[in-house]
Structures are given as C-alpha cells and as structure tokens.
Scaffold this active site. Structure first.
Site, PDB file in Angstrom:
ATOM      1  N   ARG A  33    -128.087 -34.718 -24.746  1.00 29.77           N
ATOM      2  CA  ARG A  33    -126.630 -35.050 -24.957  1.00 29.77           C
ATOM      3  C   ARG A  33    -126.306 -35.765 -23.616  1.00 29.77           C
ATOM      4  O   ARG A  33    -125.218 -35.352 -23.034  1.00 29.77           O
ATOM      5  CB  ARG A  33    -125.908 -33.802 -25.315  1.00 29.77           C
ATOM      6  N   ARG A  37    -118.939 -36.360 -24.359  1.00 31.52           N
ATOM      7  CA  ARG A  37    -117.746 -36.041 -23.968  1.00 31.52           C
ATOM      8  C   ARG A  37    -117.239 -35.600 -22.481  1.00 31.52           C
ATOM      9  O   ARG A  37    -116.366 -35.593 -22.173  1.00 31.52           O
ATOM     10  CB  ARG A  37    -117.099 -35.063 -25.084  1.00 31.52           C
ATOM     11  N   ARG A  46    -114.839 -43.976 -27.157  1.00 27.50           N
ATOM     12  CA  ARG A  46    -114.873 -43.115 -28.322  1.00 27.50           C
ATOM     13  C   ARG A  46    -113.493 -43.438 -28.808  1.00 27.50           C
ATOM     14  O   ARG A  46    -113.014 -43.848 -30.258  1.00 27.50           O
ATOM     15  CB  ARG A  46    -115.163 -41.499 -28.117  1.00 27.50           C
ATOM     16  N   ASP A  83    -126.847 -39.610 -34.620  1.00 25.19           N
ATOM     17  CA  ASP A  83    -126.638 -38.479 -34.859  1.00 25.19           C
ATOM     18  C   ASP A  83    -127.686 -38.031 -35.735  1.00 25.19           C
ATOM     19  O   ASP A  83    -128.040 -38.707 -36.782  1.00 25.19           O
ATOM     20  CB  ASP A  83    -125.128 -37.921 -35.456  1.00 25.19           C
ATOM     21  N   TYR A 159    -127.493 -28.162 -42.580  1.00 27.37           N
ATOM     22  CA  TYR A 159    -126.124 -28.635 -42.586  1.00 27.37           C
ATOM     23  C   TYR A 159    -125.728 -29.425 -43.951  1.00 27.37           C
ATOM     24  O   TYR A 159    -124.649 -29.085 -44.328  1.00 27.37           O
ATOM     25  CB  TYR A 159    -126.125 -30.043 -41.675  1.00 27.37           C
TER      26      TYR A 159
HETATM   27  O1  CP3 Z   1    -127.086 -38.406 -25.527  1.00 32.47           O
HETATM   28  C1  CP3 Z   1    -127.600 -37.851 -26.825  1.00 32.47           C
HETATM   29  O2  CP3 Z   1    -128.031 -36.762 -26.823  1.00 32.47           O
HETATM   30  C2  CP3 Z   1    -127.711 -38.859 -27.826  1.00 32.47           C
HETATM   31  C3  CP3 Z   1    -127.028 -38.293 -29.036  1.00 32.47           C
HETATM   32  C4  CP3 Z   1    -127.133 -37.354 -30.010  1.00 32.47           C
HETATM   33  C5  CP3 Z   1    -125.812 -36.688 -30.635  1.00 32.47           C
HETATM   34  N1  CP3 Z   1    -126.144 -35.764 -31.477  1.00 32.47           N
HETATM   35  C6  CP3 Z   1    -124.402 -37.323 -30.389  1.00 32.47           C
HETATM   36  C7  CP3 Z   1    -123.354 -36.550 -30.900  1.00 32.47           C
HETATM   37  C8  CP3 Z   1    -127.892 -36.566 -30.397  1.00 32.47           C
HETATM   38  C9  CP3 Z   1    -129.709 -36.730 -29.932  1.00 32.47           C
HETATM   39  C10 CP3 Z   1    -127.557 -35.730 -31.354  1.00 32.47           C
HETATM   40  C11 CP3 Z   1    -128.276 -34.723 -32.096  1.00 32.47           C
HETATM   41  C12 CP3 Z   1    -127.558 -33.775 -32.942  1.00 32.47           C
HETATM   42  N2  CP3 Z   1    -126.468 -33.650 -33.691  1.00 32.47           N
HETATM   43  C13 CP3 Z   1    -127.981 -32.201 -33.141  1.00 32.47           C
HETATM   44  C14 CP3 Z   1    -129.358 -31.769 -32.383  1.00 32.47           C
HETATM   45  C15 CP3 Z   1    -129.163 -31.232 -31.173  1.00 32.47           C
HETATM   46  C16 CP3 Z   1    -128.482 -30.198 -30.778  1.00 32.47           C
HETATM   47  O3  CP3 Z   1    -127.444 -30.325 -30.104  1.00 32.47           O
HETATM   48  O4  CP3 Z   1    -128.756 -29.056 -31.311  1.00 32.47           O
HETATM   49  C17 CP3 Z   1    -127.286 -31.684 -34.012  1.00 32.47           C
HETATM   50  C18 CP3 Z   1    -127.296 -30.057 -34.311  1.00 32.47           C
HETATM   51  C19 CP3 Z   1    -126.338 -32.698 -34.456  1.00 32.47           C
HETATM   52  C20 CP3 Z   1    -124.977 -32.332 -35.203  1.00 32.47           C
HETATM   53  C21 CP3 Z   1    -123.752 -32.381 -34.683  1.00 32.47           C
HETATM   54  N3  CP3 Z   1    -123.285 -33.715 -34.352  1.00 32.47           N
HETATM   55  C22 CP3 Z   1    -122.902 -31.410 -34.653  1.00 32.47           C
HETATM   56  C23 CP3 Z   1    -123.104 -29.965 -34.681  1.00 32.47           C
HETATM   57  C24 CP3 Z   1    -121.744 -32.057 -33.853  1.00 32.47           C
HETATM   58  C25 CP3 Z   1    -120.509 -31.448 -33.658  1.00 32.47           C
HETATM   59  C26 CP3 Z   1    -120.612 -30.531 -32.410  1.00 32.47           C
HETATM   60  C27 CP3 Z   1    -120.067 -31.273 -31.311  1.00 32.47           C
HETATM   61  O5  CP3 Z   1    -120.649 -31.203 -30.048  1.00 32.47           O
HETATM   62  O6  CP3 Z   1    -119.127 -31.661 -31.394  1.00 32.47           O
HETATM   63  C28 CP3 Z   1    -122.159 -33.347 -33.556  1.00 32.47           C
HETATM   64  C29 CP3 Z   1    -121.373 -34.364 -32.949  1.00 32.47           C
HETATM   65  C30 CP3 Z   1    -121.937 -35.015 -31.943  1.00 32.47           C
HETATM   66  N4  CP3 Z   1    -123.198 -35.646 -31.824  1.00 32.47           N
HETATM   67  C31 CP3 Z   1    -121.336 -35.462 -30.548  1.00 32.47           C
HETATM   68  C32 CP3 Z   1    -122.069 -36.381 -29.785  1.00 32.47           C
HETATM   69  C33 CP3 Z   1    -121.758 -37.126 -28.555  1.00 32.47           C
HETATM   70  C34 CP3 Z   1    -119.741 -35.300 -30.376  1.00 32.47           C
HETATM   71  C35 CP3 Z   1    -119.024 -36.257 -31.117  1.00 32.47           C
HETATM   72  C36 CP3 Z   1    -117.529 -36.644 -30.572  1.00 32.47           C
HETATM   73  O7  CP3 Z   1    -117.654 -37.566 -29.734  1.00 32.47           O
HETATM   74  O8  CP3 Z   1    -116.568 -35.777 -30.959  1.00 32.47           O
END
Ligand code: CP3
Length: 357
Positions: A33, A37, A46, A83, A159
């Site tokens: 990540r 944000r 975003r 994602d 999910y």
């Molecule tokens: O920089 C990076 O790591 C690359 C991008 C990336 C994202 N999600 C962007 C993202 C990667 C590799 C992921 C993987 C991901 N997504 C996982 C596995 C890693 C982990 O965290 O365990 C999972 C479980 C998800 C599913 C997911 N995506 C959830 C549960 C959420 C909501 C929770 C949150 O943090 O808001 C997301 C959203 C998400 N994916 C965001 C980002 C930058 C936040 C979205 C936003 O900008 O509002």
C-alpha cells in the site's frame, strides 16, 4: 545510494536478484500500500478520478498513483495500482467502493448465485490494469522492478461470499465447511481467472507477482493445504506454463509457523510475513530455505521517531540482505505521516550501508 548507483551498469534490480537467488546489490525495499490515502497527492488524484474504481479503470491516473510513492521515496519496486477485487468484478460480481466503508459486492451466498457468475474472467474488465502496467514500466528507473498482483482464491472468495469486509469472515468459513462442492468450484474458478489475469499482467510488463491471501489466518490449519497452499501452487504453475518463469511472492497473512510449509508446498520464491512472526525463527528456519518479505509493524510507521528506527534496525539486523525483502507486515495505514515513511526508508538504507556498501 551512491555506491548502489555506481553498480547499476547492468540494469540490476535488487528485488529480482533476491527472488531469483542472486546476491542483491542492496537489500530490496518496497511497501505494501505504498500508494494510497496517506499521501496528499493521492487524495487529490482520487478526487480528480471521482472514485477509487474510476482511478483503477483509468490507466493514465492509475499510472500516476503507482508512481507517486516512487517519486517521494527511494524504493526498489512499484506495485501496479489496482485492487484484488477487480477479479470478482470481471467474474460478474457487482463491485462498489463506498467512502470509508470499504468494498460492497453482490454476494455469492448459494449455488444459484455461483452459477450466475461468468464461467471465465472477462479480460476486457481488467484491460485497464494491463495498460497501466505498460505505462508504468516505461517510467521506472533501471533498478526498480514492477510488481503485478492478484488476491488468492480464499481471500477473494471470502469477499464474494460476504459481499464485503465482514468481521471474521464467518459466512465464508461456514460455506467452506458446509458446502465444499460449490465452494470448491468457486475456488477453481478463481484459480483459472487468476492465471489468466496474471498472464496478462506479465505480458504487459510485470516482472514479479505478489499473491495476497490476506485472510489465510482465519482458516483452521487443517484447511491450509487445500485452500491456501494448493491454490497458490496451481496459480503459480499455470502462470509459468503460460508465460515462462516469473518470480512469485506469496502473502498468506496470519498463518504463523505455516509460512515455511506454505513456501515449500506452493513453490513461491518468497513468503511475505505478518509482524507477529518471530525474526529469530525466520532467520534460522526460513531464510536458509526461502526468501522472506516483511515484517515491520505498520503501527511503528504511524508512531515514527526512535520507535520506528529501532523496529527497522531490529529487522535489518536479524535477516540477511540476500534473502530478505524489506517491507511491512501489512499495508501502510492511512494515518501514517509520509515523513515517517521517508524515515523508514532512510533507516533501512543507513543500516545496510555498512553491510553492502
Ligand atoms: O500500493 C499498493 O499496494 C497497490 C494497490 C493495492 C490496493 N489494494 C489499492 C487500494 C493493492 C495491492 C491492494 C490489495 C488489496 N485490496 C488487498 C490485499 C492486501 C491487504 O490489504 O490485505 C485487499 C484485502 C483488498 C481489498 C480492499 N481494497 C479493501 C478491503 C479496501 C477497503 C479498505 C480501505 O483501505 O479503504 C480496498 C480499497 C483500496 N485498495 C484502497 C487502495 C489505495 C483505498 C481506496 C480509496 O482510495 O478510498
């Protein structure tokens, strides 16, 4: 950095060196990540995109999100901005990300729901990710590797069944136990879809793959083999058949002592481990057999200062640079000050200066 730069004549990439068992020019470092944000420039991007999914679906913007942390920090890898749930969408699930609520999916609760899914991944739904990869690839420095990724079948299935992020993933765990037949078919579909999806990413330019099984630790040990190790092994094998040799990092989060067996059984090139895994065990039992990625506590990065520096040095001092990829034990938290990430990176580099320089 100077020493490292002077050795980059042959386009050496520390991440790929460690993953392929070569001596790295320095300890590879990237952060889960790393785009997101906690960065003010990400929040602006975003807002410009309108929504998280719109950002993932627009290669020019997703490329920018991928590169933002690369401009700020001295990192050895970029991970494509996308994602894990895009695969669920490309299998026919409705997907939305509501602000501060996480993902919402149309749930797959019964065999009937399962039968309504697409029989194969719809690649046009993830085409933007491939395009983002090819855009990013042209803009990285010689020592920076580009990582593609997907979610592992158990985590993505959880999910899909829950329809979002659910505490303890109870419905998914019950279905895994009570409805092994269609649950197994769902896992099968996700294996096939992941192979297709990752093949497209590699063809577009990804140089290494990470498979995220973020909720592996919710399963009982008796199901690790069937629902974690074997699906990841099959994805890796299927991918190799399609595109040739490609290094894979497996992140079966929360399985503790299971990481070693995970590495051996799945054939991944490195295991990514959570912060609770003891460094002493990793150094003695795991690093001699398989490379390790991790495992800094993301909360130490929130706290910063001496606490963060000590936590970083404890890891660099315990794990050998030739079989370790420095990373967090889970993603960067939203409330992390970007300044702390700079400190983290500098501390890794300082700690290793004497070691590699
Ligand atoms: O920089 C990076 O790591 C690359 C991008 C990336 C994202 N999600 C962007 C993202 C990667 C590799 C992921 C993987 C991901 N997504 C996982 C596995 C890693 C982990 O965290 O365990 C999972 C479980 C998800 C599913 C997911 N995506 C959830 C549960 C959420 C909501 C929770 C949150 O943090 O808001 C997301 C959203 C998400 N994916 C965001 C980002 C930058 C936040 C979205 C936003 O900008 O509002």
């Amino acid at each position: 950095m100077e020493v490292f730069k002077s050795h980059t004549v042959l386009c050496r990439k520390p991440l790929l060196e460690v993953l392929t068992g070569r001596m790295p020019s320095r300890r590879p470092l990237w952060l889960m990540r790393q785009a997101g944000r906690y960065l003010p420039e990400y929040r602006r991007l975003r807002a410009e995109a309108g929504s998280f999914l719109q950002l993932c679906d627009t290669p020019r913007l997703a490329c920018e999100a991928t590169l933002q942390p690369m401009r700020r920090f001295d990192l050895d890898a970029a991970i494509v901005f996308a994602d894990i749930l895009l695969v669920a969408r490309a299998l026919g699930t409705k997907l939305e990300f509501r602000d501060n609520e996480g993902p919402a999916l149309s749930p797959v609760r019964s065999e009937e729901d399962f039968l309504r899914l697409n029989s194969k991944i719809n690649l046009s739904d993830v085409e933007a990710v491939f395009e983002t990869i090819s855009l990013v690839k042209r803009q990285l420095e010689d020592h920076q590797a580009l990582i593609g990724f997907c979610g592992a079948p158990w985590t993505v299935a959880s999910y899909m069944i829950e329809g979002g992020s659910a505490a303890e993933r109870l419905s998914a765990r019950k279905i895994a136990l009570q409805r092994p037949v269609w649950f197994g078919q769902l896992v099968e579909r996700l294996i096939e879809a992941s192979i297709e999806y990752l093949s497209g990413q590699v063809e577009a330019g990804a140089e290494a793959i990470q498979i995220f099984d973020s909720w592996a630790g919710d399963l009982p040990e008796s199901l690790f083999d069937e629902l974690v190790f074997e699906p990841v092994r099959r994805i890796r094998e299927g991918l190799m058949k399609r595109v040739g040799v490609i290094p894979v990092i497996g992140f079966a989060r929360g399985i503790g002592a299971g990481h070693l067996q995970f590495g051996m059984r799945s054939g991944v090139n490195a295991v990514s481990v959570e912060p609770s895994v003891p460094l002493e065990w990793l150094a003695k039992e795991v690093c001699p057999r398989i490379s390790v990625q991790g495992n800094l506590d993301p909360v130490a990065a929130v706290v910063g200062g001496e606490v963060l520096k000590r936590a970083v040095r404890r890891i660099t001092g315990s794990l050998p640079a030739h079989s370790h990829i420095f990373n967090l034990g889970h993603g960067i938290r939203q409330e992390t000050a970007p300044e702390n990430i700079r400190e983290l990176v500098e501390t890794v580099r300082e700690a290793d200066g004497a070691l590699i320089g």
